[in-house]
Design a protein around this motif. Structure first.
Motif, mmCIF file in Angstrom:
data_model
loop_
_atom_site.group_PDB
_atom_site.id
_atom_site.type_symbol
_atom_site.label_atom_id
_atom_site.label_comp_id
_atom_site.label_asym_id
_atom_site.label_seq_id
_atom_site.Cartn_x
_atom_site.Cartn_y
_atom_site.Cartn_z
ATOM 1 N N ASP A 24 39.803 36.524 35.654
ATOM 2 C CA ASP A 24 39.186 35.615 36.577
ATOM 3 C C ASP A 24 38.247 34.750 35.655
ATOM 4 N N VAL A 25 38.873 33.623 35.454
ATOM 5 C CA VAL A 25 38.420 32.614 34.519
ATOM 6 C C VAL A 25 37.209 31.725 35.328
ATOM 7 N N LYS A 26 36.082 31.856 35.066
ATOM 8 C CA LYS A 26 34.891 30.582 35.514
ATOM 9 C C LYS A 26 34.291 29.806 34.279
ATOM 10 N N LEU A 27 34.380 28.475 34.605
ATOM 11 C CA LEU A 27 34.042 27.522 33.600
ATOM 12 C C LEU A 27 32.676 26.817 33.967
ATOM 13 N N GLN A 39 44.101 47.313 40.436
ATOM 14 C CA GLN A 39 42.793 46.914 39.347
ATOM 15 C C GLN A 39 42.469 45.616 39.681
ATOM 16 N N ILE A 40 41.066 45.679 39.767
ATOM 17 C CA ILE A 40 40.156 44.516 39.667
ATOM 18 C C ILE A 40 40.342 43.639 38.533
ATOM 19 N N PRO A 41 40.435 42.496 38.527
ATOM 20 C CA PRO A 41 40.765 41.546 37.234
ATOM 21 C C PRO A 41 39.147 41.542 37.072
ATOM 22 N N LYS A 42 39.172 41.289 35.615
ATOM 23 C CA LYS A 42 37.975 41.033 34.726
ATOM 24 C C LYS A 42 37.456 39.792 34.992
ATOM 25 N N SER A 43 36.422 39.342 34.986
ATOM 26 C CA SER A 43 35.699 38.078 35.204
ATOM 27 C C SER A 43 35.330 37.732 33.765
ATOM 28 N N ILE A 44 35.623 36.343 33.460
ATOM 29 C CA ILE A 44 35.011 35.990 32.464
ATOM 30 C C ILE A 44 34.495 34.607 32.527
ATOM 31 N N LEU A 45 33.132 34.086 31.809
ATOM 32 C CA LEU A 45 32.652 33.024 31.982
ATOM 33 C C LEU A 45 32.769 31.971 30.675
ATOM 34 N N ILE A 46 33.111 31.062 30.793
ATOM 35 C CA ILE A 46 33.301 30.230 29.531
ATOM 36 C C ILE A 46 32.236 29.034 29.561
ATOM 37 N N VAL A 106 42.947 31.702 26.790
ATOM 38 C CA VAL A 106 42.461 32.562 28.119
ATOM 39 C C VAL A 106 43.257 32.535 29.428
ATOM 40 N N LEU A 107 43.369 31.199 29.936
ATOM 41 C CA LEU A 107 44.078 30.974 31.008
ATOM 42 C C LEU A 107 45.591 31.319 31.115
ATOM 43 N N THR A 111 38.063 28.753 37.827
ATOM 44 C CA THR A 111 37.043 28.361 38.907
ATOM 45 C C THR A 111 35.849 27.611 38.278
ATOM 46 N N ILE A 112 35.725 26.261 38.434
ATOM 47 C CA ILE A 112 34.529 25.366 38.001
ATOM 48 C C ILE A 112 33.345 25.860 38.640
ATOM 49 N N VAL A 113 32.266 26.068 37.977
ATOM 50 C CA VAL A 113 30.945 26.414 38.342
ATOM 51 C C VAL A 113 30.014 25.323 37.880
#
Length: 64
Positions: free
Chosen positions: A32-35, A3-10, A25-26, A58-60
């Motif tokens: 897959d958490v993106k901040l 299963q492909i992990p769902k990404s979330i942007l916070i 969430v983490l 992952t820091i964006v």
């Protein structure tokens, strides 16, 4: 089939409420958490950013 992990942007992860939401969430390890952080916020909150990275985020760098 894996299963492909769902990404979330916070956004707002360095704020009082955003930090708690991000940590929760983490901890679930279900996304897959993106901040999104502004460059200044990354520098100002280096310890927190490092904590989030260590927990798998992952820091964006960006700005609205």
């Amino acid at each position: 089939m894996s299963q492909i992990p769902k990404s979330i942007l916070i956004v707002g992860a360095s704020g009082l409420v955003g930090k708690e939401i991000t940590l929760a969430v983490l901890a679930k390890k279900a996304f897959d958490v993106k901040l999104l952080f502004r460059k200044e916020s990354i520098e100002k909150n280096k310890e927190l950013v490092d904590q989030f990275k260590a927990a798998g985020a992952t820091i964006v760098e960006g700005n609205f």
